[in-house]
Design an enzyme around this catalytic site. Structure first.
Site, PDB file in Angstrom:
ATOM      1  N   HIS A 110      -2.004  -4.277   3.480  1.00 37.81           N
ATOM      2  CA  HIS A 110      -1.529  -2.913   3.705  1.00 37.81           C
ATOM      3  C   HIS A 110      -0.102  -2.982   4.239  1.00 37.81           C
ATOM      4  O   HIS A 110       0.242  -3.905   4.988  1.00 37.81           O
ATOM      5  CB  HIS A 110      -2.431  -2.216   4.731  1.00 37.81           C
ATOM      6  N   ASN A 112       3.284  -0.090   5.400  1.00 37.88           N
ATOM      7  CA  ASN A 112       3.734   1.284   5.541  1.00 37.88           C
ATOM      8  C   ASN A 112       5.069   1.287   6.266  1.00 37.88           C
ATOM      9  O   ASN A 112       5.239   0.558   7.244  1.00 37.88           O
ATOM     10  CB  ASN A 112       2.702   2.099   6.343  1.00 37.88           C
ATOM     11  N   ARG A 114       7.908   4.454   7.554  1.00 39.14           N
ATOM     12  CA  ARG A 114       7.964   5.913   7.607  1.00 39.14           C
ATOM     13  C   ARG A 114       9.065   6.386   8.553  1.00 39.14           C
ATOM     14  O   ARG A 114       9.512   5.641   9.437  1.00 39.14           O
ATOM     15  CB  ARG A 114       6.613   6.476   8.057  1.00 39.14           C
ATOM     16  N   HIS A 149       2.558 -14.629   9.061  1.00 40.88           N
ATOM     17  CA  HIS A 149       3.178 -14.365  10.359  1.00 40.88           C
ATOM     18  C   HIS A 149       4.577 -14.954  10.454  1.00 40.88           C
ATOM     19  O   HIS A 149       5.441 -14.379  11.141  1.00 40.88           O
ATOM     20  CB  HIS A 149       2.270 -14.870  11.480  1.00 40.88           C
ATOM     21  N   HIS A 179     -15.826  -0.028  17.642  1.00 43.15           N
ATOM     22  CA  HIS A 179     -17.283   0.029  17.519  1.00 43.15           C
ATOM     23  C   HIS A 179     -17.862  -1.267  16.952  1.00 43.15           C
ATOM     24  O   HIS A 179     -19.063  -1.492  17.033  1.00 43.15           O
ATOM     25  CB  HIS A 179     -17.699   1.223  16.654  1.00 43.15           C
ATOM     26  N   GLY A 263      -2.023  17.474   3.529  1.00 42.61           N
ATOM     27  CA  GLY A 263      -1.551  16.624   2.441  1.00 42.61           C
ATOM     28  C   GLY A 263      -2.526  16.566   1.285  1.00 42.61           C
ATOM     29  O   GLY A 263      -3.644  17.098   1.347  1.00 42.61           O
ATOM     30  N   ARG A 264      -2.111  15.896   0.244  1.00 44.21           N
ATOM     31  CA  ARG A 264      -2.935  15.799  -0.969  1.00 44.21           C
ATOM     32  C   ARG A 264      -4.030  14.755  -0.748  1.00 44.21           C
ATOM     33  O   ARG A 264      -3.760  13.573  -0.541  1.00 44.21           O
ATOM     34  CB  ARG A 264      -2.059  15.404  -2.159  1.00 44.21           C
TER      35      ARG A 264
END
Length: 308
Positions: A110, A112, A114, A149, A179, A263-264
């Site tokens: 993953h 991201n 922004r 890393h 959890h 959002g979509r």
């Protein structure tokens, strides 16, 4: 610290180019499938383009999304850490991706990056950057974790010695399933609310993280994509994908922000894997490869500081 429209446009231009370059790299690596492009708009303002690759030779599903949205008030997922900004108009843009490989020996990953701007009448806009990347192996190879890393550290190196340890620790803490009492994977980098430097340095750091992503991930894919596996490996991969679903739907602030801001939905949930399974009270067999994932990898570790 204020921000100009030219600076906002510069960030948008970089993000669009980043989406193009990562899509090109993933298409080349897969070799058989291309991304479906889906442009969308939202009534509240803004929109984006979702790109999804399905049923490829290497990637069972890959989603790489660009969005640039505006709204009348920051939703709770964006203002929880900065309550003084609650109620401000906002502008948010970013590239977010999740890659689900077909071979269980190749990790899911993953990334991201922004940029947010919060506006208020009679006050300067408040801006900040965020992002990072993290790795979720099913059958981990230690040399792959070290490479991941090392590349993350290289992305941070020009910005100070303390940057990688700080954002590595934040990643371990953020991608943690309370959890389950386990990390989602082996971590990487996570940063948010970045505006402590001047704009150009913050923007440069975000670019460094985005530009290092393929360098971190593709060498691992190339090493492992042709590794033999059997039905047991595949079933464990699908079981562990369930943890990905649990994290994204329960904890992930990006998912919550997208849903809370109208959002979509299809673009927000494209991060979820195409196939997944849950099994009641499953435990790995003692001494198995699967147990090694739990005992050695699903916990915070100083990967680059250990002698192993």
């Amino acid at each position: 610290m204020s921000v100009t429209q030219n600076q906002v446009d510069e960030v948008r231009g970089y993000l669009l180019g980043l989406q193009d370059s990562i899509c090109a790299g993933i298409e080349t690596e897969d070799g058989t499938s291309a991304f479906r492009r889906d442009t969308w708009q939202r009534p509240e303002g803004g929109g984006g383009e979702s790109r999804v690759l399905r049923d490829g030779a290497v990637f069972e599903q890959a989603g790489i999304n660009f969005s640039h949205v505006m709204g009348a008030a920051l939703p709770p997922a964006a203002s929880a850490r900065r309550p003084e900004l609650a109620g401000r108009r906002f502008e948010a843009m970013g590239v977010s991706l999740v890659l689900h490989p077909r071979n269980p020996m190749v990790p899911t990953s993953h990334a991201n990056v922004r940029f947010f701007v919060a506006h208020a009448d009679a006050a300067d806009p408040v801006w900040w950057f965020g992002g990072g990347f993290d790795l979720t192996p099913y059958y981990p190879f230690h040399e792959d974790v070290l490479h991941w890393h090392e590349t993350a550290r290289a992305a941070c190196a020009p910005y100070g010695e303390g940057v990688y340890p700080r954002y590595k620790k934040w990643c371990d803490e953020y991608f943690y399933l309370k959890h389950r009492e386990e990390t989602r994977g082996v971590g990487g980098l996570f940063f948010d609310d970045l505006n402590e430097w001047e704009f150009e340095r913050c923007f440069s750091f975000m670019r460094s993280v985005g530009d290092h992503y393929l360098d971190a991930y593709l060498p691992i894919v190339r090493k492992r994509k042709d590794t033999a596996f059997d039905s047991r490996h595949r079933e464990f991969q699908l079981y562990r994908r369930g943890r990905y679903v649990e994290f994204n739907l329960i904890y992930d602030r990006g998912t919550l922000f997208g849903l809370q801001s109208g959002g979509r939905t299809e673009s927000i949930l494209m991060s979820l894997p195409p196939l997944v399974r849950w099994e009641y009270d499953w435990k790995p067999r003692s001494g198995s490869e699967e147990e090694r994932l739990y005992s050695d990898y699903l916990r915070p570790r100083d990967w680059l500081g250990e002698t192993k």
